[in-house]
Design an enzyme around this catalytic site. Structure first.
Site, PDB file in Angstrom:
ATOM      1  N   HIS A   3      32.482  41.552  49.794  1.00  0.00           N
ATOM      2  CA  HIS A   3      32.778  40.199  50.290  1.00  0.00           C
ATOM      3  C   HIS A   3      33.461  40.264  51.647  1.00  0.00           C
ATOM      4  O   HIS A   3      34.370  41.051  51.867  1.00  0.00           O
ATOM      5  CB  HIS A   3      33.611  39.387  49.284  1.00  0.00           C
TER       6      HIS A   3
HETATM    7  P1  AMP Z   1      40.016  41.400  48.112  1.00  0.00           P
HETATM    8  O1  AMP Z   1      41.421  41.862  48.173  1.00  0.00           O
HETATM    9  O2  AMP Z   1      39.308  41.643  49.417  1.00  0.00           O
HETATM   10  O3  AMP Z   1      39.242  41.928  46.933  1.00  0.00           O
HETATM   11  O4  AMP Z   1      40.093  39.819  48.004  1.00  0.00           O
HETATM   12  C1  AMP Z   1      39.609  39.092  46.932  1.00  0.00           C
HETATM   13  C2  AMP Z   1      39.708  37.620  47.286  1.00  0.00           C
HETATM   14  O5  AMP Z   1      39.098  36.875  46.239  1.00  0.00           O
HETATM   15  C3  AMP Z   1      41.122  37.104  47.427  1.00  0.00           C
HETATM   16  O6  AMP Z   1      41.267  36.441  48.683  1.00  0.00           O
HETATM   17  C4  AMP Z   1      41.304  36.129  46.249  1.00  0.00           C
HETATM   18  O7  AMP Z   1      42.087  34.997  46.580  1.00  0.00           O
HETATM   19  C5  AMP Z   1      39.877  35.721  45.954  1.00  0.00           C
HETATM   20  N1  AMP Z   1      39.603  35.395  44.551  1.00  0.00           N
HETATM   21  C6  AMP Z   1      40.129  35.967  43.441  1.00  0.00           C
HETATM   22  N2  AMP Z   1      39.527  35.490  42.335  1.00  0.00           N
HETATM   23  C7  AMP Z   1      38.610  34.588  42.757  1.00  0.00           C
HETATM   24  C8  AMP Z   1      37.658  33.777  42.099  1.00  0.00           C
HETATM   25  N3  AMP Z   1      37.530  33.799  40.762  1.00  0.00           N
HETATM   26  N4  AMP Z   1      36.853  32.980  42.837  1.00  0.00           N
HETATM   27  C9  AMP Z   1      36.962  32.946  44.186  1.00  0.00           C
HETATM   28  N5  AMP Z   1      37.839  33.690  44.873  1.00  0.00           N
HETATM   29  C10 AMP Z   1      38.652  34.513  44.176  1.00  0.00           C
END
Ligand code: AMP
Ligand code: ZN
Length: 197
Positions: free
Chosen positions: A110
């Site tokens: 992502h």
């Molecule tokens: P990372 O540290 O790059 O894996 O970031 C994961 C991101 O996903 C963070 O910014 C979270 O706020 C976001 N996140 C966590 N759970 C969800 C979810 N169920 N749906 C959408 N975003 C999420």
């Protein structure tokens, strides 16, 4: 370090889709969060945004994380970057950064597209702050350049990731080194006020 993180060198995963780290896969199908979709990607709003605008661009292809990206994904990464640029260009009065976390916690590659006001109640910890304001944040243009020129993305060791996340707090707009998160959060608002003047 509290962060629930995977190793950035892990090659595959057997984590089930019900595991917390699969939350993005569910959100990709949530019409409340989905912003845009084409045959290759889905854009969602981050469920816990760390700034006024915070989107995630995810490929439909099942790529676990940035560390599984190979040379043949160059076009996909460029496409994800173009989609991100398109989102950013719509918000002309906000600055954005576009990139990947060196040690992501959630499954599925992502790309973070986040405005640099960092004005959000969800931005609570030093780790949150440092994940966007230190080299823990891998800028998308640098990642694409590395993939193009070297055929791979430069690894960041878990030790280095830890050091970045533990870096002393520093404002991203000036030299101030606030002593804690409440001070930092109060301080960054002053930059927003200046912007409005
Ligand atoms: P990372 O540290 O790059 O894996 O970031 C994961 C991101 O996903 C963070 O910014 C979270 O706020 C976001 N996140 C966590 N759970 C969800 C979810 N169920 N749906 C959408 N975003 C999420
Ligand atoms: Zn400052």
């Amino acid at each position: 370090m509290k962060r629930k993180a995977e190793s950035n060198t892990s090659k595959s995963t057997t984590l089930s889709k019900s595991h917390w780290s699969a939350g993005l896969l569910k959100s990709m199908e949530d019409p409340e969060l989905m912003v845009k979709e084409d045959d290759k990607i889905v854009v969602i709003k981050d469920k816990y945004p760390k700034a006024q605008f915070h989107y995630l661009v995810l490929p439909k292809e099942d790529i676990h994380s940035i560390w599984q990206v190979k040379k043949n994904h160059q076009d996909l990464l460029m496409h994800m970057h173009d989609i991100a640029r398109d989102l950013v260009e719509r918000q002309t009065d906000h600055e954005f950064i576009i990139g990947y976390h060196a040690m992501p916690s959630m499954q599925r590659l992502h790309l973070h597209v986040i405005s640099t006001d960092f004005n959000s109640p969800y931005l609570k910890t030093k780790y949150h702050w440092n994940s966007f304001t230190t080299p823990f944040f891998l800028h998308s243009s640098d990642v694409s350049c590395q993939l193009h020129e070297e055929g791979e993305i430069n690894k960041v060791s878990p030790e280095r990731c830890k050091d970045y996340l533990n870096t002393k707090l520093k404002c991203h707009k000036c030299t101030l080194q606030p002593k804690n998160m409440p001070d930092l959060k109060r301080h960054i608002l002053t930059h927003l006020d200046k912007q409005k003047q």
